[in-house]
Design a protein around this motif. Sequence first.
Motif, short mmCIF file in Angstrom:
data_model
loop_
_atom_site.label_atom_id
_atom_site.label_comp_id
_atom_site.label_asym_id
_atom_site.label_seq_id
_atom_site.Cartn_x
_atom_site.Cartn_y
_atom_site.Cartn_z
N ILE A 301 0.74 -1.06 0.14
CA ILE A 301 -0.07 -0.01 0.15
C ILE A 301 0.86 1.30 -0.07
O ILE A 301 1.80 1.39 0.76
N GLN A 302 0.58 2.22 -0.82
CA GLN A 302 1.31 3.32 -0.64
C GLN A 302 1.54 4.16 0.54
O GLN A 302 0.25 4.12 1.16
N LYS A 303 2.40 4.78 0.71
CA LYS A 303 2.75 5.23 2.11
C LYS A 303 1.73 6.32 2.47
O LYS A 303 1.27 6.53 3.52
N SER A 304 1.13 6.99 1.67
CA SER A 304 0.26 8.27 1.69
C SER A 304 -1.17 7.68 2.08
O SER A 304 -1.96 8.38 2.59
N GLN A 305 -1.26 6.37 1.96
CA GLN A 305 -2.74 5.83 2.04
C GLN A 305 -2.52 5.23 3.65
O GLN A 305 -3.66 4.83 4.13
N ILE A 306 -1.50 5.15 4.18
CA ILE A 306 -1.40 4.56 5.53
C ILE A 306 -1.76 5.67 6.76
O ILE A 306 -1.16 6.75 6.65
N LYS A 307 -2.82 5.38 7.53
CA LYS A 307 -3.12 6.54 8.40
C LYS A 307 -1.76 6.93 9.30
O LYS A 307 -1.26 5.89 9.98
N LYS A 308 -1.56 8.03 9.63
CA LYS A 308 -0.72 8.48 10.49
C LYS A 308 -1.10 8.62 11.93
O LYS A 308 -2.19 8.77 12.26
N LYS A 309 -0.22 8.19 12.93
CA LYS A 309 -0.53 8.00 14.32
C LYS A 309 0.43 9.25 14.73
O LYS A 309 1.52 9.39 14.39
N TYR A 310 -0.20 9.92 16.02
CA TYR A 310 0.59 10.80 16.79
C TYR A 310 0.70 10.54 18.16
O TYR A 310 -0.32 9.96 18.51
N TYR A 311 1.73 11.21 18.68
CA TYR A 311 1.60 11.09 20.18
C TYR A 311 2.17 12.46 20.83
O TYR A 311 3.06 13.20 20.32
#
Length: 414
Positions: A301-311
Amino acid sequence: LVPCKEICHIYVQIIHLWKNYIAADRYIIELVLCDAFGDKIHASISIIQSGGAYRTSKHAYLIEFVRNTSVCVCDFLPRALTGFEPVAFRDIFDGLVNTKYLVDVIGQIVGVSHLEIVSFNEKDTEKITLELQNQLSDRLTVHLLGKYAIFVHDATQNVIQEKSIICVIRFGKIGLFKDSVSTAYGFTDVSLNPGMVEVERLADSIGGSKPYCPIPELYGKFRFFKPIIQKSIIEVKEMLYLTLFTDSTITLCLLDIQRERYIVMCTIAAIDYDMGWYYLSCKICWKRVLLVPSDHMVYGIQKSQIKKKYYCANCNNYRPQLLPRYNLQLAVLDNTGHAKFLLLDNLAEELFGISCGVLYGSSADQIEDPVVVHSVLSKLIGGTYFCKIVIEEQNFLFNCQTFKVLEIIPTYEF
């Protein structure tokens, strides 16, 4: 008090109490307790750790009320116990007070602005600005929001102007640039001329009544220059060059003048988009959040399609509520040279008249049309401004030639 004690009895007085909203119609009751020695501790009728950027006492722990906790009225403590510990204005200016702790301040009101409506956390709320003066004639700017602004506005309108008004602020939040104090959600308590020993002492030291005056817009602009020295860009940068060619003794002396402020009249030539025009912060503590890898790596899956996570490291929260904020790197110049100025959220929003959240978009991974973003931000380019900048420790230690802007006013307003 230490956590290892399972059962103990304490005699305290409640000096402050408020209700705090958590989520899904859940509330907790927050208290600040004080014992006969004047020591304070935070208490919460919930299960919560002591931490964050809004600490009401310096105690390492807080008290948790559980089901078998019993509370009864105690008459052993003096009624005059308040736990009031005002900090010196100069300690706030010099950055000697830890901004994670809420502070008490006291001063005579010498200036009051008009009541205005501003956008705070994407909601319209009332705001009023005060100038407090202590017995050393130091002046501190105080920003009051919501019910506090309405209370002070109504009180100052109904009082005789020749009568001095002493304002006591309990559990206020030191501003981002450590030169002002503001209200902090439901924590803060504001009172005018309360019956306190500290109020009587300040009134005696003032030596008679002094009237307050309204703070008109023009007065605020002239106050912008006093008592700040105006310098050119080359003069500001020369202070950094000296640290590269001097011995350690002189360097240490130069470090003593960190957080010095200067006014520079300059023209904004460009915006450095390579450094980004915003950053994502935690909506609770306003600190920058970190982008962390996803727990589940998806291949193919393209990197842009992976949901980002924040901390949020300040709140220790892996699911913080995100709040985009302006972070503009401005390329500025005058007739002596060029430099970079850092323009942060509140100042940029005031200039553009639009919050960063509107330009950023509705979702955490979607930015609005870049053409719209550029058309809004490009309004600054070509304009000439008076910028009040601050020289910080990182400028000296790392020869960083990006200077933070504290205030900015267009030259055409003078």
